[in-house]
Design an enzyme around this catalytic site. Sequence first.
Site, PDB file in Angstrom:
ATOM      1  CD  GLU A  43      -2.807   1.253   2.421  1.00  0.00           C
ATOM      2  OE1 GLU A  43      -2.679   0.461   3.364  1.00  0.00           O
ATOM      3  OE2 GLU A  43      -3.770   2.028   2.293  1.00  0.00           O
ATOM      4  CB  CYS A  66      -7.337   3.691   3.997  1.00  0.00           C
ATOM      5  SG  CYS A  66      -7.906   2.887   5.490  1.00  0.00           S
ATOM      6  CG  ASN A 122      -9.308  -1.682   2.300  1.00  0.00           C
ATOM      7  OD1 ASN A 122      -8.785  -2.749   2.590  1.00  0.00           O
ATOM      8  ND2 ASN A 122      -9.250  -0.624   3.104  1.00  0.00           N
ATOM      9  CD  GLU A 123      -9.873  -1.974   6.932  1.00  0.00           C
ATOM     10  OE1 GLU A 123     -10.065  -0.779   7.193  1.00  0.00           O
ATOM     11  OE2 GLU A 123      -9.011  -2.664   7.482  1.00  0.00           O
TER      12      GLU A 123
HETATM   13  O1  AHR Z   1      -2.623  -1.169   6.874  1.00  0.00           O
HETATM   14  C1  AHR Z   1      -3.028   0.122   7.181  1.00  0.00           C
HETATM   15  C2  AHR Z   1      -4.537   0.340   7.035  1.00  0.00           C
HETATM   16  O2  AHR Z   1      -5.229  -0.452   7.943  1.00  0.00           O
HETATM   17  C3  AHR Z   1      -5.099  -0.055   5.703  1.00  0.00           C
HETATM   18  O3  AHR Z   1      -4.991   0.964   4.790  1.00  0.00           O
HETATM   19  C4  AHR Z   1      -6.527  -0.336   6.015  1.00  0.00           C
HETATM   20  O4  AHR Z   1      -7.102  -1.283   5.164  1.00  0.00           O
HETATM   21  C5  AHR Z   1      -6.512  -0.772   7.438  1.00  0.00           C
HETATM   22  O5  AHR Z   1      -7.470  -0.141   8.187  1.00  0.00           O
END
Ligand code: AHR
Length: 646
Positions: free
Chosen positions: A51, A258, A375-376
Site C-alpha cells: 500500500e 484505505c 477495502n474494509e
Molecule cells: O494497513 C493500514 C490500514 O489499515 C489499511 O490501509 C486499512 O485497510 C486498514 O485499516
Amino acid sequence: MHAPRLISATILSFGLLVLAAAVPAAETTMTVHVDRPGVKISPTLYGIFFEEINRAGDGGLYAEMLQNRSFEDDRGDRDQKPTKIPGWRLVVGPGAKATIGLDQSEPLNPHNPNSLRLEIANNGHLGMPGAGVANEGFKGLALVKGASYDLLFYARGSKNGGAVAALVDDNSESLSEAKLIRDIGPQWKQYHCTLTATKTTAKGHLVLGADSPGTFWLDQVSLFPKNTWKGRPNGLRPDLAQMLADLKPSFNRFPGGCYVEGNRLANAFRWKNSIGDLAQRPGHWNLWGYRSTDGLGYHEYLQLCEDIGAEPLFVINCGMAHEDNVPNDKLGSWIQDALDAIEYANGPVDSPWGSLRAKAGHPAPYKLRFMEIGNENGGPVYEDHFRQFHDAIKAKYPEMLLVANTPVKTRPMDILDEHYYNSPEFFMQNATRYDAYDRKKSPKIYVGEYAVTQDCGQGNLRAAVGEAAFMTGMERNSDIVVMASYAPLFVNCGWRQWNPNAIDFDNSRVYGTPSYHVQKMFSANRGDVLLGLDFQTPKLKSSLKGGAVGSMFAVASRAAKSGEVILKIVNAAGAPQDVRISLAGLDGKVKSGTVTALASADPKDENSLDNPNKVVPQESPLADAGASFLHRFPANSVSVIRLSVE
Ligand code: AHR
C-alpha cells in the site's frame, strides 16, 4: 515446642526432594504423525500487501529520486491552488539574482497544471549554474560513486538558452560533472542528460539552472538511477525490491488498504490515471497525507508481481470512499474500471486495454486471477455494490476469483478478507480461531491485513512471536485460510504514519523488523501437506490436538518433493522450553536436520537502521536429529525445524 516441628518439616521436605530427583521430570512432548497427512496447504497462503502509505512507493520502492517532480505536491486533498514547492529551493550563486514561483500560465498538459518558473535577473560570475533550483530528494539523494543517473525534464524559455545540471552535496560541493543542455526554446520540450556521481553520499542534491539570464519554466523533472530492480525502466529501488523477492510471496495485494478508497471519491485510486506516459499521469492526493505521482502504477505493479513470482491480487474501488459513496444506480464507470483492469492485465493484444499493456512493453498476459471488491467496506451500500460488481465481472470473466471485504448475503463470496490489528496476546488466543470455522458454511478466508500493533515498539520480537503463533493456526487451517498478508509492508523512517511495519528504510538503508523475518521464515519453509500433531504438556495436564498448548504453538507439514518434515514452533513463554519431539509412523530414517531460530535477549528487542541485525534468524544443524529428540526452544522464540528423511 517449636524446634522439633521445624526439624520434622525439614526432614519431610528433604525426603520429597530425594523423591523428585529419582523420578525424571515430565516432559512436554510433541508427536508428529507423519503417517497421518492432513489437508493440502494452500499454495497461495503467504503473500504480501503493498500500500502507498509511509512513503512506501513515492520516496521508497519507486526509484524516482526527486520529490515533487511535477510541482503538484502542494495541491492538497481539495485540489487547492498550490503555493509551496516542497522538495525544491532556490540556489543563487555569488553575484546572481533570481526568483522562483509556481506558474499555471502555460501548463505542460491538462493533467499537469503547475510548472516552476525560474526568473534569472543576473546569473552572477562564479560557478555553473549561477542561479537555479535544487531538489533534496527524500531527505537527500543517495548517490553511489561511479553510478549513473538519468535526468529527464521538460523546459521552455523566454528566449533561446541552455540549462546546466549537476549533482552536489548539502554544502553545494560538486558530486558530478556539470552538464550543459542546449537549445531550450519557447515551446515545452523534453531534455535528457546522464550524471555520474564522483562520491558516495546519502546527502546529495540535484541542481538545475540556466546558463544565462532570462525566464525558464520547468516541469516533470525526474532523476532515476540507471540501476533499478531487474533494470526495468521507470523501475524500483533494488534493495527494497529484493526484500520483497526474499519473502517469496505467492501473491501481491495492491494498492490498498484505505489508499484505494480515498477520504473522498475525488481522491480515490483510479488505475487508468496510473498508466502510460509519466508526464500525463495526473497523480492524486492520498489519504495518508501526501500526493502520489502514480509513477508506480498499475502496469509497474503487474510487472513487479511477475518479477517476484507473485500472483496479482488487485483491489478495485467499488464506488465507496471514507466520506462519500457513488449512488447505487451510478456505478457504471466504476464497474467498467474493474472490467477494463482485467482486460488490461489479461486481454489479447488487439483488445483496447490489452493493446495498451502490449504498448507498455508486455504483450503476454499477466494472468490476473484475483480481484478484491473494495477495502474494509460494509453495510447495505457494500452489499449492493458488491452484487453489481460481482454480476458484471462474473458475466464476462467467470474464472475470476472475487474477494469480499465483509460477509455479503445476496451473492456467493469466493474469498472473504479479514483484518486484525491487536496485541500479542490477542494473536496467541486466536491461534486456534480457524479450527472452529464451519467447513461447510464458511467461505475461504483471506487474512488480508494483520499485525501486532500494541506493546510492539517500532516492531519488536514480542510482536513477531504473537504473529507467528497466529500464523501456525492459519497454516494448520489452510483448507479455509487460503491467503494471508502482513500489513503494512514498508515505512520510510522519515515519514512514519503507521506503526509498526515489516520493512523500514531511509534513502540508502533498509532492514526487516522481527515481523518481516517471521514472514520470511514461514513463507520460505512451506510444506505441501499438513501433518497430524499431538502436543502435550504435563504441567498443564492438557493436550490440544493440533498445535497450541500453554505458551507454545506449532504446526507440522511435509514437503512433497523432498519428503522433508517441517516444523514451525513458537515459544511465547518467558523461559526456555524443552520439548521431546517424536516422529510417529515415519516411512524412513531421519538423515539430518536444521533449526532456524528467531530469538533475542529481551522480547522488546528491535532492529534499527543502525543495528539492522539485532533480531534476525540464526540457522544451525540439529545435532541429534532423529525419530525422537529433545530440543530446547529459547524464551520468546520462533523456530523452524527441517528434517530430511531417507
Ligand atoms: O494497513 C493500514 C490500514 O489499515 C489499511 O490501509 C486499512 O485497510 C486498514 O485499516
